[in-house]
Design an enzyme around this catalytic site. Structure first.
Site, PDB file in Angstrom:
ATOM      1  N   HIS A   1       0.468  -1.478  -0.227  1.00  0.00           N
ATOM      2  CA  HIS A   1       0.396  -0.220   0.319  1.00  0.00           C
ATOM      3  C   HIS A   1       0.833   0.970  -0.271  1.00  0.00           C
ATOM      4  CE1 HIS A   1      -4.002   1.879   1.251  1.00  0.00           C
ATOM      5  NE2 HIS A   1      -3.199   3.241   0.945  1.00  0.00           N
TER       6      HIS A   1
ATOM      7  N   HIS B   1       1.692   5.346  -1.448  1.00  0.00           N
ATOM      8  CA  HIS B   1       1.328   6.500  -2.276  1.00  0.00           C
ATOM      9  C   HIS B   1       2.472   7.315  -3.023  1.00  0.00           C
ATOM     10  CE1 HIS B   1      -2.819   6.600  -1.044  1.00  0.00           C
ATOM     11  NE2 HIS B   1      -2.687   5.770   0.065  1.00  0.00           N
ATOM     12  N   LEU B   2       2.528   7.587  -4.292  1.00  0.00           N
ATOM     13  CA  LEU B   2       3.690   7.851  -4.683  1.00  0.00           C
ATOM     14  C   LEU B   2       3.632   9.096  -5.220  1.00  0.00           C
ATOM     15  CD1 LEU B   2       5.734   5.188  -6.390  1.00  0.00           C
ATOM     16  CD2 LEU B   2       6.090   5.682  -4.685  1.00  0.00           C
ATOM     17  N   ARG B   3       2.426   9.771  -5.524  1.00  0.00           N
ATOM     18  CA  ARG B   3       2.226  11.179  -6.078  1.00  0.00           C
ATOM     19  C   ARG B   3       2.188  10.933  -7.332  1.00  0.00           C
ATOM     20  NH1 ARG B   3      -1.117  11.247  -2.159  1.00  0.00           N
ATOM     21  NH2 ARG B   3      -0.107  12.024  -0.315  1.00  0.00           N
TER      22      ARG B   3
ATOM     23  N   ASN C   1      -4.882   7.261  -6.040  1.00  0.00           N
ATOM     24  CA  ASN C   1      -5.885   8.585  -5.585  1.00  0.00           C
ATOM     25  C   ASN C   1      -5.024   9.713  -6.398  1.00  0.00           C
ATOM     26  OD1 ASN C   1      -3.956   7.954  -3.819  1.00  0.00           O
ATOM     27  ND2 ASN C   1      -5.374   9.650  -1.974  1.00  0.00           N
TER      28      ASN C   1
ATOM     29  N   LYS D   1      -9.305  -0.318  -6.013  1.00  0.00           N
ATOM     30  CA  LYS D   1      -9.181   0.551  -5.105  1.00  0.00           C
ATOM     31  C   LYS D   1     -10.614   1.168  -4.370  1.00  0.00           C
ATOM     32  CE  LYS D   1      -7.496   1.880  -0.400  1.00  0.00           C
ATOM     33  NZ  LYS D   1      -6.684   3.371  -0.371  1.00  0.00           N
TER      34      LYS D   1
ATOM     35  N   HIS E   1     -10.601   1.543   1.258  1.00  0.00           N
ATOM     36  CA  HIS E   1     -10.787   2.153   2.737  1.00  0.00           C
ATOM     37  C   HIS E   1     -11.339   1.400   3.786  1.00  0.00           C
ATOM     38  CE1 HIS E   1      -8.302   6.058   4.387  1.00  0.00           C
ATOM     39  NE2 HIS E   1     -10.284   5.837   4.259  1.00  0.00           N
TER      40      HIS E   1
ATOM     41  N   HIS F   1      -4.571  -0.620   5.786  1.00  0.00           N
ATOM     42  CA  HIS F   1      -4.165   0.015   6.674  1.00  0.00           C
ATOM     43  C   HIS F   1      -5.110   0.168   8.394  1.00  0.00           C
ATOM     44  CE1 HIS F   1      -7.575   2.984   4.960  1.00  0.00           C
ATOM     45  NE2 HIS F   1      -6.306   3.003   3.877  1.00  0.00           N
TER      46      HIS F   1
ATOM     47  N   LEU G   1      -5.430   8.930   8.278  1.00  0.00           N
ATOM     48  CA  LEU G   1      -6.506   8.562   8.139  1.00  0.00           C
ATOM     49  C   LEU G   1      -6.494   7.415   7.538  1.00  0.00           C
ATOM     50  CD1 LEU G   1      -8.942  11.470   6.486  1.00  0.00           C
ATOM     51  CD2 LEU G   1      -8.967  10.274   8.792  1.00  0.00           C
TER      52      LEU G   1
ATOM     53  N   ASP H   1       1.188   2.339   3.784  1.00  0.00           N
ATOM     54  CA  ASP H   1       0.558   4.012   3.379  1.00  0.00           C
ATOM     55  C   ASP H   1       0.948   5.068   3.637  1.00  0.00           C
ATOM     56  OD1 ASP H   1      -2.163   5.578   2.591  1.00  0.00           O
ATOM     57  OD2 ASP H   1      -2.460   5.199   4.573  1.00  0.00           O
TER      58      ASP H   1
ATOM     59  N   HIS I   1       3.180  14.697   1.207  1.00  0.00           N
ATOM     60  CA  HIS I   1       1.976  15.962   1.362  1.00  0.00           C
ATOM     61  C   HIS I   1       3.536  16.454   1.861  1.00  0.00           C
ATOM     62  CE1 HIS I   1      -1.812  14.764   1.481  1.00  0.00           C
ATOM     63  NE2 HIS I   1      -1.549  13.711   1.770  1.00  0.00           N
TER      64      HIS I   1
ATOM     65  N   ALA J   1      -4.158  14.861   5.627  1.00  0.00           N
ATOM     66  CA  ALA J   1      -3.783  13.399   6.187  1.00  0.00           C
ATOM     67  C   ALA J   1      -3.252  12.517   5.676  1.00  0.00           C
ATOM     68  CB  ALA J   1      -5.366  12.816   6.242  1.00  0.00           C
TER      69      ALA J   1
END
Ligand code: NCD
Ligand code: ZN
Length: 344
Positions: A13, A15-17, A41, A99, A136, A174, A219, A247, A251, A263
């Site tokens: 899980h 997030h790389l953007r 996302n 997802k 989620h 998560h 979150l 996760d 940011h 978050a």
């Protein structure tokens, strides 16, 4: 020098953007993990096979030559997702699953699902094609307390889904509560869960006591200590249904340290060391290899990694900030020390 070697881990899980941020996030995770499930996302979200393949190429472009790293793409489930798209995704070796974000549940989830019930034909197709559903698990109703949102989602949506689709492969992402641990333990072998470093190492006191700590805000939100202890028990139990998913969610500092902060904890710079810290603190370093490098691959029916990663017993500090093209970022555990370090 004390060392500890495990098969190279995978991050189930992540997030790389996108765009310039990838220059920071891709090398950070690729330095440690062989494979990672890439969350969809983005803005706009990754909803088609074509978009996922283009995103995958942008990720691979940022890969240092010496690293072998396989991004496994998750597609973003929306009200427009069709059984035909599920079949197309099933046929693509680089797509790992869909997802499900309840609309408004978390960062960039506006396009998410408003009615879980309306998903039945798509879930049916996922069950049939053996495409995993990554969830989620939080409701978004204004009248449900933020600390209860995971439990209510499980009762209201997940139990009915697993009853209706008993062989749907489902990962509750998560997890943060004793309720989630119980749900996963009681469910069939088709149901598993990922666990983050922050939910194993922290509880809501670490978010709120002595001042608000925006860099510990993610979150689902950190819960009370009794929930944290159940998560710890599950991770230490050696039950193959519980495995690593960081996760890590980058940011920039200005988006975290503000009146309405984002978050997400960017844990990638210390990910495996954070898990090592947790297992070692409980005298269970021997449980790290299965949790980080075995159980996830088994659940996803992929071969376990055969290369290895060595950790060295050495105290070091997580950097205060990480520079990115979009400005500085404060990583999770920033400025704090850890007792294990990946051997360079
Ligand atoms: C994630 C993000 O920033 O994309 N944030 C988070 O707090 N975990 C989204 C998510 O996984 O919920
Ligand atoms: Zn996430």
């Amino acid at each position: 020098m004390q060392t500890f070697t495990i098969p190279t881990p995978d991050d189930w899980h992540l997030h790389l953007r996108d765009e310039a941020m990838l220059a920071t996030t891709v090398p950070a995770s690729a330095a440690v993990f062989n494979r990672a499930v890439i969350m969809p996302n983005l803005v706009p979200p990754v909803t088609t096979v074509e978009a996922a393949m283009a995103y995958r190429q942008r990720i691979l472009q940022q890969l240092p030559e010496t690293y072998r790293f396989q991004p496994m793409m998750a597609l973003y489930l929306t009200a427009e997702t069709t059984p035909e798209l599920v079949a197309e995704a099933a046929a693509n070796e680089h797509i790992i699953g869909f997802k499900l974000y309840p609309s408004g549940a978390t960062t960039n989830s506006a396009a998410g699902v408003k009615s879980v019930d309306a998903l039945a034909p798509v879930l049916e197709a996922m069950q049939q094609h053996e495409v995993p559903l990554l969830v989620h698990g939080e409701v978004t109703d204004a009248d449900v307390d933020i600390f209860d949102r995971e439990k209510v989602f499980i009762d209201r949506h997940l139990r009915p889904i697993t009853e209706k689709f008993p062989t749907l492969r489902l990962v509750l992402e998560h997890i943060t509560t004793a309720d989630a641990v119980a749900f996963v333990e009681e469910s069939s072998e088709y149901v598993a869960a990922t666990m983050t470093p922050q939910h194993l190492l922290m509880n809501r006191n670490d978010l709120l006591v002595g001042g608000v700590r925006p860099h510990n805000y993610c979150l689902p939100i950190l819960k009370r200590r009794s929930h944290q202890m159940e998560l710890q028990r599950a991770a230490l139990s050696g039950n193959p249904k519980f495995f690593l998913g960081t996760d890590s969610a980058p940011h920039t500092q200005d988006k975290k340290e503000t009146a309405c902060g984002c978050a997400g904890c960017y844990s990638a710079p210390a990910a495996i060391e954070l898990y090592a810290e947790f297992f070692d603190a409980h005298g269970a370093l021997d449980k790290l290899a299965d949790f980080a490098s075995g159980f996830g691959a088994d659940f996803y029916r992929m071969p376990r990694n055969t290369n290895e990663l060595t950790l060295v017993k050495e105290t070091w500090q997580v950097p205060a900030t990480v520079d990115t093209a979009n400005g500085p970022m404060v990583p999770y555990w920033s400025g704090e020390s850890l007792n294990w370090k990946v051997q360079s």
